[in-house]
Scaffold this motif. Structure first.
Motif, PDB file in Angstrom:
ATOM      1  N   CYS A 111      24.319  14.926  37.841  1.00 24.00           N
ATOM      2  CA  CYS A 111      23.940  14.238  36.610  1.00 24.00           C
ATOM      3  C   CYS A 111      23.204  12.966  36.982  1.00 24.00           C
ATOM      4  O   CYS A 111      23.813  12.010  37.429  1.00 24.00           O
ATOM      5  CB  CYS A 111      25.192  13.906  35.780  1.00 24.00           C
ATOM      6  SG  CYS A 111      24.837  13.117  34.211  1.00 24.00           S
TER       7      CYS A 111
ATOM      8  N   SER B 223      22.836  11.286  27.420  1.00 17.64           N
ATOM      9  CA  SER B 223      24.134  11.419  26.771  1.00 17.64           C
ATOM     10  C   SER B 223      24.354  10.318  25.765  1.00 17.64           C
ATOM     11  O   SER B 223      24.925  10.535  24.708  1.00 17.64           O
ATOM     12  CB  SER B 223      25.247  11.386  27.821  1.00 17.64           C
ATOM     13  OG  SER B 223      25.099  12.444  28.722  1.00 17.64           O
TER      14      SER B 223
ATOM     15  N   ARG C 184      30.278  15.078  28.317  1.00 17.09           N
ATOM     16  CA  ARG C 184      29.325  15.985  27.676  1.00 17.09           C
ATOM     17  C   ARG C 184      29.975  17.339  27.495  1.00 17.09           C
ATOM     18  O   ARG C 184      30.745  17.781  28.352  1.00 17.09           O
ATOM     19  CB  ARG C 184      28.057  16.132  28.525  1.00 17.09           C
ATOM     20  CG  ARG C 184      27.302  14.840  28.769  1.00 17.09           C
ATOM     21  CD  ARG C 184      26.126  15.077  29.688  1.00 17.09           C
ATOM     22  NE  ARG C 184      26.567  15.580  30.991  1.00 17.09           N
ATOM     23  CZ  ARG C 184      25.833  16.333  31.780  1.00 17.09           C
ATOM     24  NH1 ARG C 184      24.641  16.735  31.395  1.00 17.09           N
ATOM     25  NH2 ARG C 184      26.292  16.739  32.950  1.00 17.09           N
ATOM     26  N   GLN C 185      29.660  17.987  26.407  1.00 17.20           N
ATOM     27  CA  GLN C 185      30.260  19.281  26.126  1.00 17.20           C
ATOM     28  C   GLN C 185      29.873  20.295  27.199  1.00 17.20           C
ATOM     29  O   GLN C 185      28.720  20.384  27.617  1.00 17.20           O
ATOM     30  CB  GLN C 185      29.808  19.782  24.749  1.00 17.20           C
ATOM     31  CG  GLN C 185      30.507  21.055  24.306  1.00 17.20           C
ATOM     32  CD  GLN C 185      30.133  21.444  22.899  1.00 17.20           C
ATOM     33  OE1 GLN C 185      29.345  20.775  22.250  1.00 17.20           O
ATOM     34  NE2 GLN C 185      30.708  22.527  22.410  1.00 17.20           N
TER      35      GLN C 185
END
Length: 435
Positions: free
Chosen positions: A8, A16, A388-389
Motif C-alpha cells: 500500500c 483511502s 480498507r474493505q
C-alpha cells in the motif's frame, strides 16, 4: 519471515482518506476554508480557473509518455477528450461575494471577467489528486462539521464497542449461541417492562431502569478496565497481564493444513520503552523483497517439535544477539482471513525478548536488510491505521509501512489483547539495527 501480498503506497493511502471526502464542488471551498464570500472578484475567478478548464483545454491533453493510443467502442476505451468532456461544470450568472454581486460574462457582453459562462467548463482535478497532508486537514474539518451537525453525536455505543463491525465480531467470537440468545431474551424483557411503565406513566421507575444505559454510565463502565501500566516498560507484572489477555482469547476451530508456518510477535523494551521488533526483508530476496515482516517461517517437520519451536528457531536464524525469549502465548486469529492473506496457515506466537536497547543485535544479511523497533504507544493511536474493505489493516506510524499479514497480526493484538486493558504507555522514537 512472512509478509502480505500487495503493498500500500503513500498515494494509495491518500486514496483511502480521499474516498471519505468526495464532496461537491460547491462544498469544496468550505472544506478548504476558502469560501467564495470571503474572496475578492479577482480571487473568485482565479480559483475557478484553477479548478475548471474550458473546452479548448481538452484537446491539449496528451499521454504522459508521448505515445498515441488506439480507441474503439468495442474495447470500451474512450479517447481522453471524450472522457474528460463528461466532467461538466455549470456556473451561475452571478456570484455572491461579501462586497456584493459579481457579474460573469455572458454571450455578446463586454466584460473584463475571466470566465465566460457561454463556453462549456469542466473540472480538472479530483479530490484523489489532492496532496496527502491537505486531505487529512479536509477530513478533520468534515468530521468537525458532522459532529456539529448532530449526526455523529447520535451514534450509539454498542454492546461492547462503539464500532458496529468490531462490536459484532467480539460478540460472535467471544460468546456462545445460548449465551447470546439468553441476553437477547433478557433485553426483550427489559424493553417490554419499560413500555409497560411508560404506558402507566410510572416515569420514576422507568428512569431507574433506563439510567444504566445512559451514555455517561456506559462510558464510565468501559473506562473501568484493569490498568496495564507500561510507562516504565515491560516487567514481570505487566507481562503476566499480557499472558492472561492471550489466554482469555476465544479458541478457534481450524482445519488441517498441509502448509503451516509461524511468526513471532516480539515484545521488548528499548531503554525502558515498550516496543515491538520488526524486520525489513533484504532487497536481494526473490519474494517480498524490501517488505516489513515479523520473524518466522515454515514449519520443519524434521526438526520442529511445535509451532513455538518453529518461531524461536526462525528468529534465531534471522536475527542474532536477541537472547532467550519468554513465550507468552498464541495470538488466536481468524484462520480464514490469514489464509486469504498468505495462502498458508500461520500461527502468531507472542514472546518477550527483554531489554534490547544496548544489545548487539545483528540481522542476517542474507534475509534481513534491517531490524527496527516501533514503540507500542504508536500502535494504540488510530490515526496511524488505515482500514480498507477486503484488505488487511495498514500501519503508517513507523519508519516503514506495515501491511499484509504483519499489519493484520498487529491490529489483532491491539484490538483483542491490549484493548481489554486501560493501557498507559510512554512515547519513543523507532530504533534500527543494520546488518
Amino acid at each position: 519471515m512472512w509478509t502480505g501480498t500487495s503493498i500500500c503506497t503513500k498515494s494509495r493511502l491518500s486514496h483511502s482518506y480521499s474516498a471519505l471526502a468526495r464532496i461537491s464542488i460547491g462544498r469544496l471551498n468550505n472544506a478548504y476554508g476558502n469560501t467564495v464570500a470571503n474572496q475578492s472578484k479577482v480571487n473568485v475567478f482565479t480559483r475557478k480557473r484553477a479548478l475548471f478548464s474550458n473546452s479548448s483545454d481538452l484537446s491539449n491533453e496528451n499521454n504522459n509518455d508521448g505515445s498515441t493510443s488506439t480507441y474503439s467502442a468495442a474495447s470500451g476505451l474512450l479517447p481522453p477528450e471524450q472522457y474528460e468532456s463528461s466532467k461538466r461544470v455549470w456556473l451561475p450568472k452571478r456570484i455572491n461575494t461579501q462586497d456584493g454581486n459579481v457579474n460573469i460574462k455572458a454571450s455578446g457582453e463586454e466584460n473584463d471577467s475571466e470566465i465566460d459562462i457561454t463556453k462549456p467548463y469542466f473540472w480538472k482535478r479530483s479530490i484523489d489528486e489532492t496532496d496527502f497532508s491537505s486531505m487529512r486537514g479536509v477530513i478533520d474539518r468534515i468530521g468537525a462539521q458532522e459532529r456539529e451537525g448532530g449526526r455523529m453525536r447520535e451514534r450509539k455505543l454498542g454492546v461492547l464497542r462503539e464500532d458496529p463491525k468490531e462490536d459484532m465480531r467480539l460478540l460472535i467470537e467471544n460468546y456462545t449461541v445460548p449465551a447470546l440468545a439468553s441476553a437477547l431474551r433478557d433485553r426483550e424483557d427489559v424493553l417490554q417492562l419499560c413500555a409497560t411503565l411508560f404506558a402507566e406513566q410510572k416515569m420514576e421507575e422507568l428512569s431507574m431502569i433506563l439510567r444504566p444505559f445512559e451514555r455517561k454510565y456506559v462510558e464510565k463502565r468501559r473506562l473501568s478496565k484493569i490498568n496495564l501500566d507500561l510507562t516504565k516498560g515491560f516487567d514481570s507484572a505487566n507481562i503476566q497481564q499480557v499472558r492472561k489477555g492471550l489466554n482469555r482469547m476465544p479458541r478457534r476451530v481450524s482445519q488441517a493444513h498441509s502448509r503451516r508456518a509461524g511468526v513471532v510477535l516480539p515484545l521488548c523494551n528499548v531503554n525502558g520503552v515498550p516496543c515491538v521488533l520488526f524486520e525489513k526483508r533484504s532487497a536481494q530476496l526473490r519474494a517480498h523483497a524490501d517488505e516489513v515482516c515479523l520473524p518466522g517461517g515454515m514449519v520443519s517437520a524434521a526438526s520442529d517439535k511445535s509451532i513455538v519451536a518453529t518461531c524461536l528457531r526462525e528468529m534465531d536464524e534471522e536475527i542474532e544477539g536477541i537472547g532467550e525469549a519468554t513465550v507468552l502465548g498464541v495470538l488466536r486469529c481468524n484462520w480464514g482471513e490469514v489464509h486469504h492473506l498468505v495462502g498458508v496457515a500461520v500461527t502468531p506466537v507472542v514472546c518477550y525478548i527483554g531489554e534490547i536497547g544496548d544489545s548487539q543485535i545483528s540481522p542476517n544479511s542474507d534475509e534481513v536488510a534491517e531490524a527496527f523497533t516501533v514503540p507500542l504507544s504508536l500502535f494504540l493511536d488510530q490515526d496511524h491505521w488505515v482500514h480498507r474493505q477486503d484488505f488487511a489493516p495498514t500501519f503508517t506510524g513507523g519508519p516503514h509501512v506495515i501491511w499484509g499479514l504483519t499489519g493484520y497480526v498487529m491490529n489483532r493484538f491491539v484490538k483483542d489483547v491490549l484493548a481489554t486493558y486501560n493501557v498507559q504507555c510512554p512515547s519513543s522514537g523507532p530504533k534500527k539495527w543494520l546488518p
